[in-house]
Every structure is written in C-alpha cells, then in structure tokens.
Design a protein around this motif. Structure first.
Motif, PDB file in Angstrom:
ATOM      1  N   LYS A  37      30.534  31.346  44.242  1.00  8.37           N
ATOM      2  CA  LYS A  37      31.989  31.446  44.376  1.00  8.37           C
ATOM      3  C   LYS A  37      32.373  32.453  45.449  1.00  8.37           C
ATOM      4  O   LYS A  37      33.313  32.239  46.213  1.00  8.37           O
ATOM      5  CB  LYS A  37      32.607  31.836  43.031  1.00  8.37           C
ATOM      6  CG  LYS A  37      32.482  30.760  41.956  1.00  8.37           C
ATOM      7  CD  LYS A  37      33.120  31.211  40.648  1.00  8.37           C
ATOM      8  CE  LYS A  37      33.016  30.124  39.577  1.00  8.37           C
ATOM      9  NZ  LYS A  37      33.624  30.542  38.291  1.00  8.37           N
ATOM     10  N   ALA A  38      31.642  33.555  45.502  1.00  9.51           N
ATOM     11  CA  ALA A  38      31.970  34.605  46.472  1.00  9.51           C
ATOM     12  C   ALA A  38      31.710  34.155  47.902  1.00  9.51           C
ATOM     13  O   ALA A  38      32.372  34.622  48.836  1.00  9.51           O
ATOM     14  CB  ALA A  38      31.163  35.866  46.176  1.00  9.51           C
TER      15      ALA A  38
ATOM     16  N   GLU B 258      42.261  38.895  48.110  1.00 14.45           N
ATOM     17  CA  GLU B 258      42.891  38.507  46.856  1.00 14.45           C
ATOM     18  C   GLU B 258      41.982  37.595  46.036  1.00 14.45           C
ATOM     19  O   GLU B 258      41.841  37.761  44.822  1.00 14.45           O
ATOM     20  CB  GLU B 258      44.223  37.820  47.138  1.00 14.45           C
ATOM     21  CG  GLU B 258      45.273  38.742  47.755  1.00 14.45           C
ATOM     22  CD  GLU B 258      46.588  38.029  47.988  1.00 14.45           C
ATOM     23  OE1 GLU B 258      46.670  36.823  47.660  1.00 14.45           O
ATOM     24  OE2 GLU B 258      47.529  38.667  48.492  1.00 14.45           O
ATOM     25  N   SER B 259      41.350  36.627  46.685  1.00 19.38           N
ATOM     26  CA  SER B 259      40.464  35.701  45.972  1.00 19.38           C
ATOM     27  C   SER B 259      39.261  36.439  45.401  1.00 19.38           C
ATOM     28  O   SER B 259      38.807  36.158  44.289  1.00 19.38           O
ATOM     29  CB  SER B 259      39.992  34.588  46.917  1.00 19.38           C
ATOM     30  OG  SER B 259      41.076  33.842  47.398  1.00 19.38           O
TER      31      SER B 259
ATOM     32  N   ARG C 192      36.449  38.985  40.733  1.00 18.20           N
ATOM     33  CA  ARG C 192      35.994  40.212  40.055  1.00 18.20           C
ATOM     34  C   ARG C 192      36.615  40.310  38.654  1.00 18.20           C
ATOM     35  O   ARG C 192      35.940  40.651  37.682  1.00 18.20           O
ATOM     36  CB  ARG C 192      36.368  41.427  40.903  1.00 18.20           C
ATOM     37  CG  ARG C 192      35.838  42.750  40.372  1.00 18.20           C
ATOM     38  CD  ARG C 192      36.460  43.905  41.142  1.00 18.20           C
ATOM     39  NE  ARG C 192      36.054  43.917  42.524  1.00 18.20           N
ATOM     40  CZ  ARG C 192      34.978  44.556  42.977  1.00 18.20           C
ATOM     41  NH1 ARG C 192      34.207  45.243  42.137  1.00 18.20           N
ATOM     42  NH2 ARG C 192      34.672  44.525  44.261  1.00 18.20           N
ATOM     43  N   ASP C 193      37.912  39.990  38.550  1.00 20.59           N
ATOM     44  CA  ASP C 193      38.586  40.034  37.251  1.00 20.59           C
ATOM     45  C   ASP C 193      38.015  39.004  36.291  1.00 20.59           C
ATOM     46  O   ASP C 193      37.900  39.260  35.083  1.00 20.59           O
ATOM     47  CB  ASP C 193      40.086  39.793  37.434  1.00 20.59           C
ATOM     48  CG  ASP C 193      40.761  40.911  38.216  1.00 20.59           C
ATOM     49  OD1 ASP C 193      40.173  42.019  38.300  1.00 20.59           O
ATOM     50  OD2 ASP C 193      41.855  40.676  38.768  1.00 20.59           O
ATOM     51  N   GLU C 194      37.666  37.848  36.811  1.00 19.83           N
ATOM     52  CA  GLU C 194      37.135  36.773  35.966  1.00 19.83           C
ATOM     53  C   GLU C 194      35.839  37.195  35.280  1.00 19.83           C
ATOM     54  O   GLU C 194      35.566  36.809  34.143  1.00 19.83           O
ATOM     55  CB  GLU C 194      36.910  35.515  36.813  1.00 19.83           C
ATOM     56  CG  GLU C 194      36.367  34.333  36.032  1.00 19.83           C
ATOM     57  CD  GLU C 194      36.118  33.123  36.927  1.00 19.83           C
ATOM     58  OE1 GLU C 194      35.426  32.187  36.478  1.00 19.83           O
ATOM     59  OE2 GLU C 194      36.604  33.127  38.091  1.00 19.83           O
ATOM     60  N   TYR C 195      35.036  37.989  35.973  1.00 16.52           N
ATOM     61  CA  TYR C 195      33.739  38.394  35.429  1.00 16.52           C
ATOM     62  C   TYR C 195      33.729  39.867  35.014  1.00 16.52           C
ATOM     63  O   TYR C 195      32.684  40.494  34.942  1.00 16.52           O
ATOM     64  CB  TYR C 195      32.636  38.136  36.459  1.00 16.52           C
ATOM     65  CG  TYR C 195      32.365  36.664  36.679  1.00 16.52           C
ATOM     66  CD1 TYR C 195      31.422  35.994  35.908  1.00 16.52           C
ATOM     67  CD2 TYR C 195      33.062  35.950  37.642  1.00 16.52           C
ATOM     68  CE1 TYR C 195      31.184  34.639  36.101  1.00 16.52           C
ATOM     69  CE2 TYR C 195      32.834  34.599  37.842  1.00 16.52           C
ATOM     70  CZ  TYR C 195      31.897  33.952  37.069  1.00 16.52           C
ATOM     71  OH  TYR C 195      31.653  32.611  37.254  1.00 16.52           O
TER      72      TYR C 195
ATOM     73  N   HIS D  95      36.618  44.683  54.369  1.00 13.74           N
ATOM     74  CA  HIS D  95      35.996  43.790  53.386  1.00 13.74           C
ATOM     75  C   HIS D  95      34.596  44.265  53.001  1.00 13.74           C
ATOM     76  O   HIS D  95      33.845  43.512  52.386  1.00 13.74           O
ATOM     77  CB  HIS D  95      35.904  42.371  53.956  1.00 13.74           C
ATOM     78  CG  HIS D  95      37.227  41.743  54.264  1.00 13.74           C
ATOM     79  ND1 HIS D  95      38.067  41.267  53.292  1.00 13.74           N
ATOM     80  CD2 HIS D  95      37.858  41.529  55.450  1.00 13.74           C
ATOM     81  CE1 HIS D  95      39.166  40.773  53.856  1.00 13.74           C
ATOM     82  NE2 HIS D  95      39.059  40.922  55.164  1.00 13.74           N
ATOM     83  N   LYS D  96      34.268  45.500  53.370  1.00 14.14           N
ATOM     84  CA  LYS D  96      32.942  46.083  53.109  1.00 14.14           C
ATOM     85  C   LYS D  96      31.834  45.296  53.802  1.00 14.14           C
ATOM     86  O   LYS D  96      30.710  45.221  53.320  1.00 14.14           O
ATOM     87  CB  LYS D  96      32.669  46.169  51.606  1.00 14.14           C
ATOM     88  CG  LYS D  96      33.636  47.087  50.867  1.00 14.14           C
ATOM     89  CD  LYS D  96      33.258  47.240  49.407  1.00 14.14           C
ATOM     90  CE  LYS D  96      34.223  48.193  48.692  1.00 14.14           C
ATOM     91  NZ  LYS D  96      33.872  48.369  47.271  1.00 14.14           N
TER      92      LYS D  96
END
Length: 713
Positions: free
Chosen positions: A175-176, A184-185, A190-193, A239-240
């Motif tokens: 996904k990443a 934002e995506s 990150r929130d999902e996992y 974006h690191k």
C-alpha cells in the motif's frame, strides 16, 4: 429435515426453548455437523491441539481476545472479509455464526454469547473459553483477526510457514508503494495500522531508500540547475526520502567510471545508449539487413544533416569561451569494396535528399513558367518578383572552385558533398599546385565554416573577401588507398583529423538479407529512402540557432574535454603525433556532435539546451571513432624508414583485427610456420611495432598496450 436430523438437533440444544438463534436452516445444519453423539467432545474442543499451526493459533487468539473485549467490534471480522467458512474447525465456525446472528440483532455481547451456548448445551465450550481467558493476558485480537484473514488466503500446505508479521509488513509496503510521496495518504495508512505492533518508520525505511535511488537517477537525467536540484532535495526530504546523499554518490561513481573509461583508444568502447531516436527505428532494421551497425548509420546521417542545414547554427559553452560557429561534418567510411557501402549511403542519404531537390526544382520550374506567362508583356518595373532559384543542396564535385561558387549562390544554405568514393578527392589534392601551396588548407577552413574564394590565372574573382559556409562531406574509401595517404608526412595542419572516420572490421563476414516485400514487418526497410525523405524535409525547415547546454550536461562536457586535453599532452610527450592531432580536434567535434544529435533526436522542435544524455551519446560516438583511428594508425606502415617484410605487414593487419595474434593464426591464414612467426613477433617488438605477450609456444603479438596489463596468458 429428516426425523433423525431433527432429533439430533433437539439433543444438541438440550431443550426446545426458543432463543435468539432458533430460526433458519443454517444454524440447524451447523449444530447437526457438531452433534456430540457423532464426534467426541475432545475433538470438538481441545486446547492442547491449538497452535499446531499459526492459522489455528490466530483463530483462538481472535475469539478469546474478542470475548475479553465483551464481544465489541465484531464489524472488524466482517471488514476483513471473514465468514464462518474461513475457519477450519467447527468450534470457530459455530462461534462466528452465533456472533454474526447476535450482531445482526444488535444483541452481541459476552453474556448473550454464553447464553446461546448454554441453550445449545455447550457449557464445556464456555468452560474452556474461560480457562483461556484467565491464563491469557490482554490479546491484540484485531491483529489475530488480520492474521486469520491473510493466512486463509494462502495455499493449504503453506499456512504454517508464513509469519503473520511478514504478511502484515508486505501488505503495508504494497500500500505504501503507491503513496510514499503523498503525505495525507501515508498518514491514513499509518492510522489504519496504528494498533498493529509494527514500527512504521522502520518498515518504510527500505522503501524510502529504494525511492531515493530511483529519484536520484531521474534527477541525473533531467538536467536540472543547482537551484532546481536544491528545491527537489528539500521537497523529497519532507517525505523522509533523502535523495541528496544518493545523488552525490551517483555523481561521484559516474565521474570515477568516466575517468577509467577515458579512454583506451585500443579498446572499443561499449555503447551505453541508443545512438538514434526511436522515431528512426526503421533505420535500425535497414542497416541490420545490409550488415552495417548503428554507429556508421548515425555518423552518415549526422553528415547529411550538417550539409542540408541553413547557415548560422552554432553551439557554445560561453563560460569557457568554447564555441563552434558552424556544424560542418566530414565523414569517411573505410571499408573494402563489396561491403554494401553504396546502398547504405544511397538509401539513407543520397536518394532521399536528391528526391527532395528534384521536387524543389519541379516547383521552381512551374512557378517560373507561370511568372513568365504573367509578366511577358510587362515592363521590368511592373513585373512581379521573379521566383528564386532553389539552393543547391547536394553535389558531387569536391573541388574548391565548385564549392566556392555554390556557397556564393546558396545565400545562407549549406550543401552536402556526396562521393561514393573519396579516393579521387584525396589523390587529387594539390593537383594545380605543382608542389607549391596546399589545397588541404581550403578544406580546413571549410570545416571551420569559412571559405576563401580561389583565384586562377585568367579567371575573375568570384567574390571579394571571405564568406561563411555550412557543409557536409560524405563518402567511402578503401583501406589500402587510405594507407598510402595517411601517415606522419600528412599531418600538421589537422586536415585528416577534421574528418570523422568509421573503419569497417576487415575480418567481419556478412551475408546481406534482402527483405520480402510481402513481409509487412520489413516494409520499413524496403521504403527507407521514402522514410528518410520525410525526416530530412523537417531538417530543411529548421531556422538557425545557437545551442547551449544544461547544467549537468555542461559539467559532463567540461570533465570529458579536460581529460582528453590531458591525453593529448601525454601523446605529445610520447611523440605520438597522429594521435595528438586527432585528440586536439576532440573539443570541436564533441560540441558539433552534440548539436547535430540534438537536431536528429528532436527534428520538429529541438530544445536550445542540450541535455546530458545527448552529450553521452556524442562522447561515445567520438570514442568509437578514435578507436577506429587508432586501428588505422596501426594499419599504416608507410612511416617506417625501411621496407617491412611482407610477413610483418600481414601480422600487423591481423593485429588490427584481433586483440592478440598467435603464431597459429598466421600459419592457418597464410601458411607460414608458427615458430618463424613467433620469432617475427620478437623482432617486431624490438622495432617498436607492438608488444609480445606470453612465452614459448604461447607467445603472442599485440599492438594493444592494455592487453599486457590484462595479462591474457
């Protein structure tokens, strides 16, 4: 339902009191499949059998943890695509089924779940579940549900080999991959996992490193200015993705590689790019069908373009005061007769340009006839402007008298001199001079973009002063003829060094393949002349401009030229006059090659700034050319004060074809005894004609000094 099944159902429930799950054949079928009279309770629920593979362990943790949480959050099971068939064992199927029915009735909690199990007479399940709840710490049941979902998708025989953490990491990375540059995506992912036991940044570190490399390579090709690069580095750092460090490493590696390759004139360089653009793909098919390569095709097309351009094209690097005021290019194909040289030049250059010239003259004649009809009875002052005669774009006369007249009449247009054989031109130099003066000076100035009109006794001057010119010379010459012309006595003014040379391998054998017109895949090779006509038509419409270079391209060009200047100095110190003369012309040729390739790759609208990729193609072409020149030098023995034995000449000829010549090579081809030839190797090395490699019967001879370093023996 049969009577037997109905009795089994009643026995399983223990009573007929209606509960939440009374209705529906699905529940009856599930209970019938777990009839205690048909399978012992220990097989129905045995904690000691749990965890025999990761799927069963995850199933147990999912339900135990879910019940610990008072059966709240059942929608997570559903969101993962889980149903009762997902589970292998009947216990989990039953629990899921009961939970789903209670959830649909909005009455799902631990108390109601246990009530339904008691109603079904399955107190033993409740007891075992309570034992597991007591001995288990707070479980991450959502991770266990995730594991069940993913492991269920694996082949049956592989479920216990996969770690759920690996599966989870793979899913996150997949996904990443699609949103690594979308802040934002990535945050939503990150929130999902968030509840999963993974370190998001550690997991994405390899992916970010991978993208840093991809982006760094793209930036190398994009030819950005230092300011633009700094801005890009800043954007990606947000974006690191730390591109700057990778970019600097790539630049350093590239420069080190260029230093190593720059360049061994005795070792043919490897192509790094396609010389011709994709739009000229039919050319590749054609040259393959007649046994030539892309290097030769590119060089003759460049000469053709140089000849049909209008005057005024130039290329420069202002900071270094490097400027070529014209793009003239003289190309000679060195090969024996019968090697399809004429079809190569004819189909790719001569025929299409002649066809364009014929059409121009046809249009001119029609316009002239119409003009004569309309202005026949008019006074000169009343006549419309007379049609202008089209320029002479291609000619076969290389004498300086003819060229001077053409340039005077062409009014700003260039000319291509097409000679199937250049031997007559080279032999005819100075035919009027009787030892006085040098015609080569005229052609040196022609290459520089200037023409001094010649003067002959009894002939009026055709021009007063000097005029500018743009030209291309293209033709072929046989190796033996060139040998008689090319040597130390012919150097000094840079005449031969101004030519671009392509030496066809004398050892190469090829049988041409003539395409069948019915084969649609090869129609392009049959109509290549018509195809090239359209290409040259675009070139003729271009207006003169001054090309410059992008920042990365400029840096690349400066680096290459500095290294070649060092090599030229080294050749001078070693007394290699011919090599030095060719290297001194490297700068001018490289700049011209860049400009001509820019036009060939972008004929519709060439950018004024040449990119680094074009520069790399130009350099590689020139490196190949200088390799050919070195081979020609090795073929030439006319600068020897004494006449060389015929056998030595044969050895030198063979050495120009092979990296290392052995005694048996000469023995097989010419019949000389190998031991005699090996003695020749020693004598020739003493004369400075080459080097010996190996010992005894393995003694060899080479003209390539790098072969000694490589130690082939």
């Amino acid at each position: 339902m049969s009577e037997t099944k109905s009795n089994n159902y009643d026995n399983l429930r223990g009573n007929t009191t209606p509960g939440y799950l009374d209705s529906g054949n699905d529940l009856k079928y599930a209970c019938e499949s777990m009839n205690p009279y048909s399978q012992p309770p220990s097989a129905f629920f045995d904690p000691t059998n749990m965890g025999i593979d990761e799927f069963e362990q995850s199933s147990q943790e999912a339900f135990v943890g879910f019940i610990q949480n008072d059966c709240q959050g059942f929608e997570y099971f559903l969101n993962q695509g889980i149903n009762k068939k997902t589970f292998k064992k009947a216990i989990w199927q039953l629990l899921f089924y009961i939970c789903e029915k209670l959830y649909n009735h909005e009455k799902l909690n631990k108390a109601n779940l246990y009530l339904e199990l008691k109603t079904m007479g399955q107190q033993n399940i409740i007891s075992e579940l309570e034992k597991l709840i007591k001995i288990s710490e707070s479980l991450n049941w959502q991770l266990a549900v995730f594991s069940v979902s993913k492991l269920a998708q694996l082949p049956e025989n592989k479920t216990h080999f996969k770690s759920i953490r690996e599966l989870q990491a793979k899913e996150v990375l997949d996904k990443a991959e699609n949103c690594i540059l979308q802040t934002e995506s990535l945050q939503r992912l990150r929130d999902e996992y968030e509840y999963h036991p993974i370190d998001f940044d550690d997991l994405l570190a390899p992916l970010r490193s991978k993208w840093a490399g991809i982006i760094a390579y793209e930036l190398l090709d994009n030819d950005l200015s230092p300011a633009e690069l700094t801005q890009k580095f800043k954007e990606y750092k947000a974006h690191k993705i730390y591109v700057e460090d990778v970019y600097k490493v790539l630049i350093k590696q590239e420069e080190e590689a260029e230093d190593k390759e720059i360049f061994n004139l005795l070792k043919k360089p490897q192509k790094k790019n396609n010389y011709l653009p994709n739009d000229l793909a039919p050319v590749q098919k054609f040259i393959e069908s007649i046994g030539w390569d892309e290097t030769a095709a590119t060089m003759i097309i460049m000469s053709a373009v140089a000849g049909i351009l209008e005057q005024g094209f130039s290329v420069s690097i202002p900071e270094k005061n490097w400027k070529e005021r014209c793009l003239s290019m003289f190309t000679a194909l060195v090969c024996r007769s019968g090697k399809m040289k004429t079809p190569l030049m004819g189909e790719l250059v001569f025929d299409p340009i002649i066809s364009l010239v014929e059409d121009e003259w046809k249009c001119y004649q029609e316009e002239l006839e119409q003009w004569e009809k309309e202005n026949k009875d008019k006074k000169p002052s009343e006549q419309a402007p007379k049609p202008v005669e089209p320029p002479k774009r291609i000619m076969g006369d290389l004498t300086k008298e003819a060229l001077s007249r053409v340039f005077q009449m062409n009014e700003g247009n260039g000319v291509l001199v097409a000679k199937d054989e250049l031997s007559g031109f080279f032999k005819g130099l100075n035919q009027y001079k009787r030892g006085k003066g040098d015609d080569t000076e005229f052609y040196c100035e022609l290459w520089n973009g200037r023409v001094f009109p010649p003067e002959r006794v009894g002939e009026k001057n055709i021009s007063n002063g000097i005029f500018r010119c743009q030209s291309g010379i293209l033709g072929g010459i046989q190796p033996k003829i060139l040998q008689s012309l090319f040597g130390n006595e012919t150097i000094g003014n840079g005449f031969f060094a101004r030519f671009s040379w392509y030496l066809r391998d004398t050892a190469e054998k090829f049988t041409p393949t003539f395409p069948d017109i019915e084969d649609e895949s090869k129609v392009a090779t049959v109509s290549i002349s018509k195809f090239m006509r359209g290409f040259y038509q675009k070139i003729m419409k271009l207006t003169a401009t001054d090309f410059t270079f992008s920042s990365p391209a400029k840096k690349y060009i400066k680096h290459q030229i500095n290294k070649i200047d060092e090599r030229a100095d080294q050749a001078y110190r070693n007394g290699k006059d011919i090599e030095e003369e060719f290297l001194l012309k490297f700068r001018g040729k490289l700049l011209r090659y860049c400009a001509l390739l820019q036009i060939i790759h972008y004929p519709d609208n060439p950018s004024l700034k040449i990119n680094k990729t074009i520069c790399q193609i130009a350099f590689n072409l020139l490196a190949e050319e200088l390799f050919f020149v070195k081979k020609m030098i090795s073929l030439n023995v006319s600068n020897s004060q004494e006449t060389l034995p015929d056998r030595w000449i044969k050895i030198l000829d063979k050495a120009a074809q092979l990296d290392v010549v052995k005694g048996r090579d000469i023995q097989r081809q010419y019949g000389h005894k190998a031991e005699i030839v090996r003695q020749d190797f020693i004598d020739m090395a003493k004369k400075g004609l080459g080097f010996t490699v190996g010992k005894g019967t393995r003694l060899g001879f080479t003209i390539n000094s790098s072969t000694i370093d490589n130690n082939h023996f």
